[in-house]
Design an enzyme around this catalytic site. Structure first.
Site, PDB file in Angstrom:
ATOM      1  CE  LYS A 254      35.612  39.790  42.097  1.00 16.73           C
ATOM      2  NZ  LYS A 254      37.117  39.790  41.371  1.00 16.73           N
ATOM      3  NE  ARG A 328      45.619  44.495  45.109  1.00 19.25           N
ATOM      4  CZ  ARG A 328      46.120  44.141  44.078  1.00 19.25           C
ATOM      5  NH1 ARG A 328      47.153  45.060  43.561  1.00 19.25           N
ATOM      6  NH2 ARG A 328      45.565  43.132  43.425  1.00 19.25           N
TER       7      ARG A 328
HETATM    8  N1  BES Z   1      38.912  38.457  45.226  1.00 19.92           N
HETATM    9  C1  BES Z   1      39.605  38.674  44.394  1.00 19.92           C
HETATM   10  C2  BES Z   1      40.579  37.708  43.811  1.00 19.92           C
HETATM   11  C3  BES Z   1      39.988  36.163  43.485  1.00 19.92           C
HETATM   12  C4  BES Z   1      39.967  35.922  42.165  1.00 19.92           C
HETATM   13  C5  BES Z   1      39.991  35.127  44.741  1.00 19.92           C
HETATM   14  C6  BES Z   1      39.644  34.667  41.930  1.00 19.92           C
HETATM   15  C7  BES Z   1      39.391  34.068  44.348  1.00 19.92           C
HETATM   16  C8  BES Z   1      39.266  33.625  42.970  1.00 19.92           C
HETATM   17  C9  BES Z   1      40.190  40.122  44.297  1.00 19.92           C
HETATM   18  O1  BES Z   1      39.798  41.068  45.019  1.00 19.92           O
HETATM   19  C10 BES Z   1      40.429  40.478  42.790  1.00 19.92           C
HETATM   20  O2  BES Z   1      39.334  40.675  42.323  1.00 19.92           O
HETATM   21  N2  BES Z   1      41.684  40.956  42.458  1.00 19.92           N
HETATM   22  C11 BES Z   1      41.913  41.160  40.996  1.00 19.92           C
HETATM   23  C12 BES Z   1      42.904  42.239  41.222  1.00 19.92           C
HETATM   24  C13 BES Z   1      43.105  42.988  39.942  1.00 19.92           C
HETATM   25  C14 BES Z   1      41.860  43.911  39.800  1.00 19.92           C
HETATM   26  C15 BES Z   1      44.449  43.670  39.916  1.00 19.92           C
HETATM   27  C16 BES Z   1      42.117  40.027  40.325  1.00 19.92           C
HETATM   28  O3  BES Z   1      42.787  39.178  40.860  1.00 19.92           O
HETATM   29  O4  BES Z   1      41.646  40.080  38.989  1.00 19.92           O
HETATM   30 ZN    ZN Z   2      38.062  42.148  44.078  1.00 17.59          ZN
END
Ligand code: BES
Ligand code: ZN
Ligand code: ZN
Length: 478
Positions: A254, A328
């Site tokens: 991230k 997931r």
């Molecule tokens: N934990 C995050 C989702 C999230 C984002 C929770 C903001 C709370 C606030 C999750 O694991 C994630 O990073 N999801 C990605 C998925 C993508 C890579 C398909 C996302 O939402 O960008």
């Molecule tokens: Zn994530």
């Protein structure tokens, strides 16, 4: 802070709720003075008249219980800054004890503060808030009903705050093992048992998706399984929670600005623990399995990689396209586990801070509800409304499902298109629900409301404990 019912009381501060911005009409306070300080009774506004010992707070719509919750949260937010021992709130209860319950929830949730890491915690602490029998409708207050409402809010609200505590703790302290320890503490309460499994167990039972996410972390993963089984159980429910105690994104790292707050990626898991704790305390006649997949998602030489192919507990293979779509993967194995070990499940509900896309779709205040069973989704949406949480359905369709296709494995862990990401994530999860259970399952994406950086409603800064009040309301409806 205690909340108590008392016929009549002389307290340091009297809290006056101003209903429907109605400063004329039946209003009895000093209107001119309030107007002078610019108070008009709107939501989340207040006016403190110290010399008079009065705090005026707006209840924007008296027909809407959320207005009372917000007003009570606003009141306590002001009261806790004062050097006072107690305060009194009149009763606004026209019929049942609904308003008293809303006020008690607003006070308990609004008063919350997490100060574990402050070297000089704030000293001032108001001791007691009285709900009094003084009634602005001239009706007689049902004392027992009000007392029961306060008691209920103290239990449920207290456990919302318990979930908040778990999430607010710094991630170096709230590791997967620490979360498992907290779950074991919860199991000391009557009627709950707890099993905790380590990485060896994950390996032996073929949970290759969960295991992959955990493998770069210095902290070992934990699969936590709490059980609550009352004698008079009418229904059996599995609540499966995403317990990422830290989500760095993994090798699909991230950006710095998105990584902060990712200690809250365990909010679904924390809620699952708080829910089963509350259900046991309230002696709800529903058997509950709370299954939490606790791990960190980190980087390093041992990290799982984009292009890896994983095999989940149900034998399905997954091509990793993005290691940040880790929740997931953890949930896939936990959902398989729940269906394999829990017998006679009537419902399977998963709780997860799963996607940023859900926040884009619905905003920061609202959770997404997804699944195949319309009745189940309706009951969940109704329960959210009753409890004071916000939720909305995000609908599946056949086209989005096709976006999870993989050339090399049974499916990819994220879609080929970035739109509709909350729904494609849920459709991914559905691959791990057995055919015969598809109608029993719903997925709640709590990514928006779980963590609050700008206080709103009854939520101060930090974890909100999202889905705890909601799920309790839903379990009560079964
Ligand atoms: N934990 C995050 C989702 C999230 C984002 C929770 C903001 C709370 C606030 C999750 O694991 C994630 O990073 N999801 C990605 C998925 C993508 C890579 C398909 C996302 O939402 O960008
Ligand atoms: Zn994530
Ligand atoms: Zn995550």
């Amino acid at each position: 802070m205690k909340i108590e019912f008392k016929e009549e009381v002389k307290a340091d501060i009297k809290v006056v709720f101003v209903l429907n911005k109605d400063l004329d009409g039946s209003f009895i306070g000093d209107r001119a003075l309030l107007e002078k300080v610019g108070f008009n009774g709107a939501d989340e506004t207040s006016a403190l008249l110290v010399e008079r010992g009065e705090l005026y707070v707006g209840v924007e719509d008296e027909e809407d219980l959320e207005s009372f919750r917000i007003a009570a949260a606003k009141a306590i937010d002001v009261l806790k800054t004062l050097k006072i021992k107690d305060a009194a709130i009149a009763s606004y209860d026209k019929s049942g004890a609904d308003v008293a319950k809303a006020i008690a929830f607003g006070l308990i949730l609004g008063a919350y503060e997490f100060s574990e890491y402050k070297s000089k915690p704030k000293q001032r602490q108001i001791e007691t808030i009285y709900l009094t029998a003084e009634n602005f409708y001239g009706a007689k207050v049902d004392e027992n009903a009000v007392r029961a409402a306060i008691e209920y809010a103290a239990i449920v609200g207290g456990n919302v705050n318990f979930a908040r505590d778990l999430v607010n703790r710094a991630p170096q302290d709230m590791t997967p093992s620490a979360l498992a320890f907290a779950a074991r503490q919860v199991a000391k309460e009557r009627g709950i048992t707890c099993d905790v499994y380590d990485e060896m167990y994950l390996k032996e039972s073929g949970m290759g998706a969960f295991l992959a996410v955990s493998q770069a972390s210095a902290e070992p993963p934990r699969l936590i399984h709490l059980r609550y089984k009352p004698k008079n159980a009418a229904k059996t429910v599995a609540i499966v929670g995403k317990g990422l105690t830290y989500d760095s994104g993994g090798l699909s790292l991230k950006p710095a600005d998105y990584m902060t707050t990712m200690k809250a990626d365990m909010a679904g898991g924390a809620a699952a623990i708080a829910i089963i704790k509350t259900a046991a305390k309230l002696k709800l006649p529903v058997a509950i399995h709370a299954v939490i997949g606790a791990t960190e998602n980190m980087i390093g030489g041992a990290a799982y990689k984009p292009d890896d192919v994983l095999r989940a507990k149900n034998g399905k293979t997954i091509e990793v396209k993005n290691t940040d779509a880790e929740g997931r993967l953890v949930l896939a194995d936990c959902l398989c586990y729940a269906q394999d070990v829990a017998s006679n499940l009537d419902y399977i509900i998963d709780l997860a801070t799963l996607t940023g896309a859900c926040v884009v779709a619905l905003g920061e205040h609202t959770s997404g509800v997804m699944g195949f069973n319309d009745d189940l989704k309706r009951s969940l949406l109704q329960a959210a409304k009753n409890s004071g949480e916000l939720a909305a359905e995000l609908p599946f369709n056949r086209y989005l499902k096709k976006l999870l296709k993989s050339e090399v494995a049974d499916m990819a862990n994220c879609a080929s298109v970035r739109y509709g990401g909350a729904i494609t994530a849920a459709l991914f999860l559905s691959e791990f629900i057995k055919e015969e259970n598809l109608d029993k399952w719903a997925h709640l994406d709590v990514a928006g409301p779980s963590y609050v950086e700008k206080p709103w409603g009854v939520n101060p800064f930090g974890a909100s404990g999202a889905a705890v009040r909601w799920a309790i309301d839903w379990l009560e409806s079964l």
